[in-house]
Write an enzyme that holds these catalytic residues in place. Structure first.
Site, short mmCIF file in Angstrom:
data_model
loop_
_atom_site.label_atom_id
_atom_site.label_comp_id
_atom_site.label_asym_id
_atom_site.label_seq_id
_atom_site.Cartn_x
_atom_site.Cartn_y
_atom_site.Cartn_z
N GLY A 8 -40.61 -102.27 -49.07
CA GLY A 8 -41.00 -102.07 -47.67
C GLY A 8 -40.63 -100.70 -47.14
N GLY A 9 -40.50 -99.74 -48.03
CA GLY A 9 -40.05 -98.39 -47.64
C GLY A 9 -41.09 -97.58 -46.88
N ALA A 10 -42.32 -98.09 -46.78
CA ALA A 10 -43.32 -97.38 -45.98
C ALA A 10 -43.45 -97.99 -44.58
CB ALA A 10 -44.69 -97.41 -46.68
N GLY A 11 -42.60 -98.96 -44.29
CA GLY A 11 -42.61 -99.58 -42.97
C GLY A 11 -41.70 -98.82 -42.01
N GLY A 14 -37.76 -99.28 -43.15
CA GLY A 14 -37.66 -98.83 -44.53
C GLY A 14 -37.83 -97.32 -44.66
N ASP A 34 -44.09 -100.80 -52.05
CA ASP A 34 -44.68 -101.23 -50.78
C ASP A 34 -46.16 -101.57 -51.02
OD1 ASP A 34 -43.76 -100.56 -47.53
OD2 ASP A 34 -45.82 -101.15 -47.99
N THR A 37 -49.44 -102.92 -46.39
CA THR A 37 -50.18 -103.84 -45.53
C THR A 37 -50.56 -103.09 -44.27
OG1 THR A 37 -48.25 -104.58 -44.29
CG2 THR A 37 -48.70 -105.74 -46.38
N THR A 124 -32.45 -110.65 -39.95
CA THR A 124 -32.54 -110.51 -38.49
C THR A 124 -31.63 -111.49 -37.76
OG1 THR A 124 -34.06 -110.92 -36.64
CG2 THR A 124 -34.59 -112.01 -38.68
N ASP A 125 -31.21 -111.10 -36.56
CA ASP A 125 -30.42 -112.02 -35.73
C ASP A 125 -31.27 -113.20 -35.23
OD1 ASP A 125 -32.00 -110.66 -33.87
OD2 ASP A 125 -30.36 -110.30 -32.46
N GLU A 126 -32.59 -113.10 -35.38
CA GLU A 126 -33.45 -114.20 -34.91
C GLU A 126 -33.21 -115.48 -35.69
OE1 GLU A 126 -37.44 -113.56 -33.79
OE2 GLU A 126 -37.17 -111.42 -33.47
N TYR A 148 -41.73 -116.77 -38.13
CA TYR A 148 -41.14 -115.53 -38.68
C TYR A 148 -39.66 -115.74 -38.97
CZ TYR A 148 -38.63 -111.08 -38.50
OH TYR A 148 -37.76 -110.04 -38.77
N LYS A 152 -37.50 -115.78 -42.53
CA LYS A 152 -36.39 -114.88 -42.83
C LYS A 152 -35.13 -115.68 -43.18
CE LYS A 152 -36.31 -111.02 -42.78
NZ LYS A 152 -36.66 -110.04 -43.86
N ARG A 271 -45.40 -116.83 -24.07
CA ARG A 271 -45.92 -117.22 -25.37
C ARG A 271 -45.16 -118.45 -25.86
NH1 ARG A 271 -42.67 -113.10 -29.39
NH2 ARG A 271 -41.00 -114.58 -29.70
P1 NAD Z 1 -42.54 -103.35 -40.87
O1 NAD Z 1 -43.53 -104.44 -40.62
O2 NAD Z 1 -42.64 -102.09 -40.10
O3 NAD Z 1 -42.59 -102.96 -42.42
C1 NAD Z 1 -42.72 -103.91 -43.44
C2 NAD Z 1 -43.13 -103.17 -44.71
O4 NAD Z 1 -43.20 -104.15 -45.77
C3 NAD Z 1 -44.50 -102.52 -44.61
O5 NAD Z 1 -44.44 -101.20 -45.12
C4 NAD Z 1 -45.39 -103.40 -45.46
O6 NAD Z 1 -46.46 -102.70 -46.06
C5 NAD Z 1 -44.40 -103.93 -46.49
N1 NAD Z 1 -44.81 -105.21 -47.08
C6 NAD Z 1 -45.20 -106.33 -46.41
N2 NAD Z 1 -45.49 -107.29 -47.29
C7 NAD Z 1 -45.27 -106.79 -48.54
C8 NAD Z 1 -45.38 -107.31 -49.84
N3 NAD Z 1 -45.77 -108.58 -50.06
N4 NAD Z 1 -45.05 -106.51 -50.88
C9 NAD Z 1 -44.64 -105.24 -50.68
N5 NAD Z 1 -44.53 -104.68 -49.47
C10 NAD Z 1 -44.85 -105.45 -48.40
O7 NAD Z 1 -41.12 -104.04 -40.69
P2 NAD Z 1 -39.76 -103.42 -40.14
O8 NAD Z 1 -39.71 -103.56 -38.68
O9 NAD Z 1 -39.55 -102.09 -40.76
O10 NAD Z 1 -38.71 -104.45 -40.76
C11 NAD Z 1 -38.15 -104.25 -42.06
C12 NAD Z 1 -37.25 -105.42 -42.37
O11 NAD Z 1 -36.23 -105.53 -41.39
C13 NAD Z 1 -37.97 -106.78 -42.38
O12 NAD Z 1 -37.43 -107.54 -43.43
C14 NAD Z 1 -37.63 -107.38 -41.03
O13 NAD Z 1 -37.63 -108.78 -41.10
C15 NAD Z 1 -36.23 -106.83 -40.81
N6 NAD Z 1 -35.82 -106.68 -39.40
C16 NAD Z 1 -36.59 -105.96 -38.53
C17 NAD Z 1 -36.15 -105.79 -37.21
C18 NAD Z 1 -36.92 -104.96 -36.21
O14 NAD Z 1 -36.53 -104.90 -35.04
N7 NAD Z 1 -38.00 -104.29 -36.61
C19 NAD Z 1 -34.94 -106.35 -36.80
C20 NAD Z 1 -34.19 -107.09 -37.72
C21 NAD Z 1 -34.63 -107.23 -39.02
#
Ligand code: NAD
Length: 342
Positions: A8-11, A14, A34, A37, A124-126, A148, A152, A271
């Site tokens: 998930g390093g492109a998110g 990450g 990644d 998506t 996540t804290d959720e 969600y 998690k 919601r």
């Molecule tokens: P994001 O949606 O921005 O990024 C998720 C990334 O995962 C994307 O780059 C996507 O392409 C990749 N991905 C999704 N499904 C995949 C698959 N099957 N195989 C490979 N890659 C896949 O999410 P984020 O906000 O960066 O969150 C990252 C992590 O941190 C998640 O696990 C999320 O649950 C957790 N998290 C996020 C938050 C927040 O506030 N954003 C808070 C607590 C925890």
């Protein structure tokens, strides 16, 4: 020298984490896995590609052969890949369970086969569910209320079961809501900022009394790195230290940084399952690993808004993409752009 696989390093989170890790002298190689998506963007890594230490693999964490091959060549895993948007989980729960649970199991299986020095499952804290009052520590009951958070929580339990069953050195991090640059504009802060910058209205669910703790993404990444380096296998670490805001309070700040007034805000029915309040303590990572968040919320949000103001090329196409899944269209349509808190 560690060779770290970051899923998930492109998110959003990450990409910040990868950039941080590339600066560490004792990290020899960082490979991003990644699937790109709708939420993943290779552009998020940008200048990181200047580093000879970075590799990018376009693939899915559910691809067991690919994951097995990658784990045979890496010494640690930081697992962030996930379906991450609560609102989408109401419509596509299967995708959430598939990636967030089975994807975690696929990675953990390969880690058990090949051995790693650390497997950090980013959560996540959720998972603690709503807390009308008080704070969740790491031993608090896990009571997720939305698909969600349930996916998690299940991922957390699957990962930890590989510690107990196969001695995989798993740690779980649970952070509060992150904010910062590079976040997909379906999430509340970039959604409101990008709409306000365009002169569009924004909508608040219910009465806007939902409380979330807002943590700068770089503080979360600092905590994740501490857990990667020094976390005790089998342990869960809450990563907090942000600022509690109701949705109304957050909206007030966002209106301020965008130079807009409350006349741009309207209210829509709440919601489903919109948990009233998440809150947790993070003494364990502070006292045990020396975690200390550094970002000031007002400066952090102002800087984040400025990033969106300066980089419309990064978010405008995401809001206009005719091939985006239905949920994106729904979220970004001006007349009904309401979103949950995350
Ligand atoms: P994001 O949606 O921005 O990024 C998720 C990334 O995962 C994307 O780059 C996507 O392409 C990749 N991905 C999704 N499904 C995949 C698959 N099957 N195989 C490979 N890659 C896949 O999410 P984020 O906000 O960066 O969150 C990252 C992590 O941190 C998640 O696990 C999320 O649950 C957790 N998290 C996020 C938050 C927040 O506030 N954003 C808070 C607590 C925890």
């Amino acid at each position: 020298m560690e060779k770290v696989l970051v899923t998930g390093g492109a998110g959003f989170i990450g990409s910040h984490f990868v950039k941080r890790l590339l600066h560490a002298d004792d990290i020899a190689e960082v490979t991003v896995l990644d699937a790109l998506t709708y939420a993943g963007h290779i552009e998020n890594l940008g200048e990181a590609f200047l580093s000879p230490k970075l590799r990018f693999v376009h693939g899915n964490i559910l691809d067991a052969d690919l994951v097995d091959d990658l784990l045979s060549r890496h010494t640690a895993v930081v697992h962030l890949a996930a379906e991450s948007h609560v609102d989408r989980s109401f419509f596509e729960a299967g995708a959430f369970l598939s990636t967030n649970v089975l994807g975690t199991q696929t990675l953990a299986d390969a880690a058990a086969r090949h051995g790693v020095t650390k497997f950090v499952h980013v959560s996540t804290d959720e998972v603690y569910g709503p807390l009308p009052e008080g704070y969740a520590d790491e031993d608090a009951p896990v009571r997720p209320t939305v698909p969600y958070a349930a996916s998690k929580a299940a991922g957390d339990f699957v990962a930890l079961s590989y510690f107990h069953t196969y001695d995989v050195p798993v740690c779980v991090t649970r952070s509060s809501n992150n904010y910062g640059p590079y976040q997909h504009p379906e999430k509340i802060i970039p959604l409101f900022v990008t709409r306000l910058l365009q002169g569009l209205p924004v909508t608040i669910h219910g009465q806007g009394r939902h409380v979330r703790n807002w943590l700068h993404v770089e503080d979360n990444c600092a905590g994740i790195e501490l857990v990667l380096r020094d976390g005790i296998p089998g342990e869960v670490y809450n990563i907090g230290g942000g600022t509690d805001f109701t949705t109304r309070e957050l909206t007030d700040v966002l209106l301020g940084v965008c130079g807009a007034g409350w006349d741009r805000v309207s209210y829509i029915p709440d919601r489903r399952s919109n948990d009233l309040r998440y809150s947790m303590v993070w003494d364990k990572i502070a006292n045990g690993l020396g975690y200390s968040p550094t970002h000031d919320i007002m400066q952090g949000i102002a800087d984040t808004a400025e990033w969106y103001r300066r980089n419309p090329d990064r978010w405008a196409p995401l809001m206009r993409n005719p091939y985006a899944p239905a949920a994106t269209v729904e979220v970004t349509a001006p007349a009904e752009e309401g979103t949950g808190v995350r």
